[in-house]
Scaffold this active site. Structure first.
Site, mmCIF file in Angstrom:
data_model
loop_
_atom_site.group_PDB
_atom_site.id
_atom_site.type_symbol
_atom_site.label_atom_id
_atom_site.label_comp_id
_atom_site.label_asym_id
_atom_site.label_seq_id
_atom_site.Cartn_x
_atom_site.Cartn_y
_atom_site.Cartn_z
ATOM 1 N N GLU A 321 0.851 -1.203 0.000
ATOM 2 C CA GLU A 321 0.000 0.000 0.000
ATOM 3 C C GLU A 321 0.883 1.248 0.000
ATOM 4 O OE1 GLU A 321 -3.705 -1.815 2.490
ATOM 5 O OE2 GLU A 321 -2.001 -1.205 3.699
ATOM 6 N N CYS A 417 -10.397 0.437 8.028
ATOM 7 C CA CYS A 417 -9.780 1.696 8.471
ATOM 8 C C CYS A 417 -10.401 2.924 7.814
ATOM 9 C CB CYS A 417 -8.279 1.656 8.196
ATOM 10 S SG CYS A 417 -7.852 1.158 6.518
HETATM 11 O O1 FUB Z 1 -2.574 -0.841 9.450
HETATM 12 C C1 FUB Z 1 -3.722 -0.090 9.764
HETATM 13 C C2 FUB Z 1 -4.403 0.368 8.498
HETATM 14 O O2 FUB Z 1 -4.824 -0.758 7.749
HETATM 15 C C3 FUB Z 1 -3.538 1.138 7.538
HETATM 16 O O3 FUB Z 1 -3.441 2.484 7.793
HETATM 17 C C4 FUB Z 1 -4.213 0.864 6.248
HETATM 18 O O4 FUB Z 1 -3.415 1.155 5.134
HETATM 19 C C5 FUB Z 1 -4.560 -0.594 6.364
HETATM 20 O O5 FUB Z 1 -3.462 -1.371 6.010
HETATM 21 ZN ZN ZN Z 2 -7.872 3.078 5.193
#
Ligand code: FUB
Ligand code: ZN
Length: 650
Positions: A321, A417
């Site tokens: 990501e 999230c």
């Molecule tokens: O790791 C916590 C959250 O979940 C991250 O900010 C997002 O990118 C997702 O991976």
């Molecule tokens: Zn998110």
């Protein structure tokens, strides 16, 4: 009492009502596993994703000893509840709702009950093995979750004066302070995901207790000093699986490759980067430290000048990501997580506290009106995690490399999230309209609202009347109730070449200081200012170093980037072309998606080969005239599954 901004904008009131009346209750049902919806995986065929249920409230009940069972979900499942609570806090600040307040007070009691005697707060370890806490920080998200709780607690305290929630937060922060830091016997490390730093700084701002500021600074400065920290912990760890294996990700994933003050480029997981930058900029603003500010500026420049999509999205790849490299901005495999756009908005807000430069407000506007807003459907009940600039639903279905790119917003995601992050962003939008910079008021966002802003010598009241983002003027009524002359900076919109300001009816000569025109209002006086700007349809071209956008154009008007959707333009959008001499027309269609700007013009469509069996030919494909219709990007995917494209061949 600090600043209070009451948003009355029709555009934003709709969203804010939607969050209050639809999203917050809906999320509550999801967190309690009573929403009756299908929770989707972020990526197909990803076995590691827990998506049967949320279980987030149940985890707290178990940790509090109220029910029996075991933990379910991600190690950061607690943060879904905290973000919900933070959104509720802002919502109550805007409008008291006794029923919602009651529910939130019950949640605060539940969180307090789940907190360990010594202040530690994390349901994963409280349920699965408290002896293993703080030993697997690469993936455990313990400090990340507590950071979110602290943010929620500060917001709730600010909105309602509730001391209990603040005390739970202080107790948690004190536990972290007792366990981490440079002193012997403490852990010399930090969380794999930045967030606690933001929470601690917010706690410092409200309590003024120096240890919270010191601890935030410690975490930020410690990062990158020992890139082996996570691996060293993992080698010794014998506790419950807290995303085990994540420590094998490259150090850049965690922004742990070198000390932050030496980092030249934005590397790794995009949300982590912008959360780190938000805290770093807050630290710079709070302490006045120039070296820290220079580090923020370097990262800001790299993100916004070389690694940001035209929609304000960031994160070029699903792998980790993450950011990839300068000018690498693929349109159909990118990530552009909603949380990352929100994090960029947080970063911009903090930069405005250090330097009065309209560029920060402009990037904030870009990310807000495009990538972030696209994260939510117009019904307030469906959400994007990933925000593509080009989608073909069949490719998303059949190409594993695109399975993260969804053509319609799911109701909820296993990794949830983004939706609650959007809820807290939209409900706290009032905090983004103005910045007080060294006793000068900066008007950053054009949002119909009534504000009371606190300066050293008293209050300034600003009423904004505008139908922005659709219309081209903003009327300000500025009343200076303070005892000194007030200085007000009106942001000049960066996307307009024709801007005028009049004061009490008389036009003034515009002087732009880093994108703001400043006016003064005498103590006790009132001023009527009018900002008028043209909102032309703009053709945006990308630096040719971005190979994917060569020969293509993106359309925008005002803050909105526009896109083509299949429902208006048919399939195979790649076959469409918008010539550079094609005249484009704008109109507001009140019947489309509850009111939407529409841009249309003459284009061309490449005709497919007559024989479906021939891939290659020696004759040039033929084009036929086609009418192109663009809608704002944020509103795409509200009319069923279909193709979408932002960058169009010119
Ligand atoms: O790791 C916590 C959250 O979940 C991250 O900010 C997002 O990118 C997702 O991976
Ligand atoms: Zn998110």
């Amino acid at each position: 009492m600090g600043n209070r901004v009451n948003i009355t904008s029709e555009f934003w009131a709709r969203y804010r009502n939607l969050v209050r009346t639809e999203m917050i209750p809906f999320q509550w049902n999801v967190l309690n596993d009573i929403a009756g919806i299908k929770i989707e995986k972020e990526r197909l065929n990803d076995e590691g994703i827990p998506n049967e249920k949320s279980h987030a409230i149940e985890n707290f009940k178990i940790a509090a000893g109220r029910t029996k069972g075991t933990h379910y979900g991600w190690t950061f499942q607690d943060s879904d509840v905290y973000k919900w609570l933070e959104a509720v806090a802002y919502s109550l600040r805007e409008k008291m709702d006794p029923e919602l307040e009651k529910k939130s007070l019950e949640v605060i009691d539940l969180i307090a009950d789940a907190q360990e005697e010594d202040g530690y707060l994390d349901t994963f370890y409280s349920i699965l093995g408290i002896d293993y806490r703080y030993q697997s920080l690469a993936g455990s998200h313990e400090l990340y979750c507590m950071g979110h709780f602290i943010e929620a607690a500060v917001a709730y305290y600010d909105a309602t004066g509730n001391e209990k929630v603040l005390n739970v937060a202080k107790k948690a922060a004190d536990n972290i302070y007792d366990n981490f830091g440079p002193e012997e016997g403490k852990i010399h490390g930090f969380d794999g995901h930045e967030e606690i730093e933001i929470g601690l700084l917010r706690l410092y701002h409200v309590t003024k207790e120096a240890r919270y500021l010191d601890l935030a600074k410690y975490f930020l400065m410690e990062r990158g000093k020992n890139p082996n920290f996570f691996r060293e912990q993992a080698a010794k760890y014998e506790g419950p699986n807290a995303l085990g294996g994540i420590e094998k990700m490259p150090d850049t994933y965690f922004q742990n490759h070198k000390p932050i003050l030496e980092q030249e480029t934005a590397e790794g997981h995009a949300v982590r980067v912008v959360y780190m930058c938000t805290a770093l900029a807050d630290l710079a603003a709070t302490t006045g430290d120039k070296e820290i500010f220079e580090a923020c500026k370097r990262l800001w420049e790299d993100i916004t000048k070389r690694r940001m999509y035209v929609t304000g999205g960031i994160g070029s790849t699903v792998n980790g990501e993450s950011f990839t490299l300068d000018y690498d901005l693929p349109n159909d495999t990118m990530y552009c997580e909603t949380c990352a756009a929100i994090g960029l908005i947080f970063f911009a807000k903090q930069m405005l506290r250090i330097e009065p430069k309209a560029e920060y407000a402009l990037v904030m506007e870009r990310a807000l009106y495009n990538c972030a807003l696209a994260g939510m459907a117009l019904d307030g009940k469906h959400f994007f995690y990933v925000n593509p600039l080009e989608v073909n639903p069949l490719k998303s279905l059949r190409d594993p490399g695109k399975s993260h790119v969804k053509p319609v917003r799911p109701s909820w995601l296993g990794c949830a999230c983004c939706p609650p992050n959007l809820a807290r962003m939209i409900t706290s939008l009032d905090d983004y309209v103005y910045t007080i910079f060294q006793d000068t008021v900066l008007i950053n966002q054009y949002i119909d609202s009534d504000a009371k802003l606190a300066l050293t010598d008293g209050k300034v009241e600003i009423v904004q009347r505008t139908n922005f983002p659709w219309d081209e003027q903003v009327a300000f009524e500025i009343k200076n109730n303070s005892k000194s002359q007030a200085k007000i900076g009106i942001r000049l919109p960066g996307w307009s070449a024709e801007v005028e300001i009049s004061i009490n009816g008389a036009p003034v000569e515009l002087v732009s200081e880093k994108g703001y025109h400043y006016i003064t209002v005498d103590a006790g006086a009132s001023v009527e200012a009018k900002l008028t700007f043209s909102m032309p349809i703009l053709r945006n071209y990308c630096n040719p170093l971005v190979s994917e956008d060569i020969g293509k154009v993106a359309i925008s008007r005002g803050p909105f980037v526009y896109c083509l959707e299949g429902v208006d333009n048919g399939t195979e959008l790649n076959c469409l072309r918008l010539p550079d001499d094609s005249e484009l027309n704008y109109e507001y269609d009140s019947s489309l998606l509850s009111g939407m700007g529409v841009i249309s013009g003459k284009g061309y469509r490449l005709q497919a080969s007559e024989s479906k069996d021939s891939l290659y030919t020696n004759s040039k494909p033929v084009e036929k005239e086609a009418k192109l219709k663009f809608i704002p990007y944020f509103a795409w995917a509200n009319r069923g599954e279909n193709e979408m494209e932002v960058w169009v061949r010119e």
